[in-house]
Design a protein around this motif. Structure first.
Motif, short mmCIF file in Angstrom:
data_model
loop_
_atom_site.label_atom_id
_atom_site.label_comp_id
_atom_site.label_asym_id
_atom_site.label_seq_id
_atom_site.Cartn_x
_atom_site.Cartn_y
_atom_site.Cartn_z
N HIS A 160 11.60 -3.11 -3.10
CA HIS A 160 11.06 -3.01 -4.46
C HIS A 160 12.15 -3.30 -5.48
CE1 HIS A 160 7.49 -0.68 -3.05
NE2 HIS A 160 8.33 -0.27 -2.12
N HIS A 164 7.25 -5.67 -1.72
CA HIS A 164 6.07 -4.89 -2.11
C HIS A 164 4.85 -5.81 -2.26
CE1 HIS A 164 4.44 -1.82 -5.33
NE2 HIS A 164 3.57 -2.04 -4.37
N CYS A 217 6.28 -7.05 -7.95
CA CYS A 217 7.43 -6.38 -7.35
C CYS A 217 7.73 -6.99 -5.97
CB CYS A 217 7.12 -4.89 -7.22
SG CYS A 217 8.42 -3.94 -6.44
N ARG A 252 1.14 3.33 -6.24
CA ARG A 252 1.66 1.96 -6.33
C ARG A 252 0.84 1.01 -5.51
NH1 ARG A 252 5.42 0.96 -10.20
NH2 ARG A 252 6.87 -0.16 -8.88
#
Ligand SMILES: [Zn+2]
Length: 236
Positions: A74, A173, A183, A236
């Motif tokens: 990330h 990510h 990301c 997330r």
């Protein structure tokens, strides 16, 4: 007395100019200052050393064997000079996570910080936190290019983790959530396939075997699952 007033005024301006110059120099030093101590050999700065806040007790109750097979990279999308404390504060106090979501943080100088306990799932990839170990690099790599030192330390850290876990894959990510996140940024993501190759890992999200990693032969009988907060469960 006009003459004296003029003199006073000129003097004040000189002081103002001097103070402004000092202020500018201090500002420049603050943003471009070197690390306080030389990096030295790679090491992991413990939570105690960086002053981590204790996790929410509900997270500790989850502690048990966690088998990681994928490293997920990330970016923090924050400033280079920020660090694990800033992330932990955001995660716990603004997003309702039970702790910092990532397992490790690497700052702009390459210093490595311990994040969330490796005994528990991270909170870093929405619906893909089982078996995925999250490492975040400080900085916004949509805008800047990663420096050599943090990348070298990242490679060192992954090698260390490969000694401990059956890691087979490395991914960004966004490889788990295409179209949903940028990301770790357009300047970092393209470096990951080569990093994976250098480490002898496969690149991408193909190693994900969730929702729960298979329990090892030494795993204790199933314990009741923790009641994670809603925001963390889908983080997330
Ligand atoms: Zn991310």
């Amino acid at each position: 007395m006009p003459a004296q007033q003029r003199r006073f005024s000129r003097s004040s301006l000189k002081w103002l100019a001097a103070l402004t110059t000092v202020g500018l120099l201090m500002g420049l030093y603050y943003f471009f200052r070197p690390p306080l101590v030389p990096l030295g050999p790679p090491t992991v700065i413990s939570r105690l050393e960086w002053g981590a806040q204790a996790p929410d007790p509900r997270l500790q109750s989850e502690a048990g064997p966690e088998v990681f097979n994928t490293i997920v990279i990330h970016h923090s999308a924050m400033q280079l000079y920020e660090g694990p404390r800033d992330i932990q504060y955001t995660h716990m106090h603004q997003r309702g996570f039970l702790d910092i979501g990532y397992h490790f943080v690497i700052d702009g100088w390459g210093r490595i910080y311990e994040g969330r306990s490796l005994a528990v799932h991270g909170a870093h990839v929405k619906e893909h936190n089982a078996g995925t170990l999250g490492i975040v690099l400080m900085g916004n790599y949509e805008e800047i290019v990663p420096a050599a030192e943090p990348l070298a330390r990242l490679k060192w850290l992954i090698r260390e983790l490969m000694q401990r876990y059956p890691i087979t894959h490395l991914a960004g990510h966004r490889d788990f959530l295409p179209g949903q996140t940028v990301c770790p940024g357009k300047n970092l993501e393209p470096l990951l396939p080569q990093l994976a190759a250098d480490l002898g890992l496969q690149f991408g999200a193909g190693g994900y075997s969730g929702p729960e990693p298979a329990a090892g032969p030494t795993a204790s009988p199933a314990v009741s699952p923790p009641s994670l907060s809603a925001s963390e469960a889908s983080s997330r």
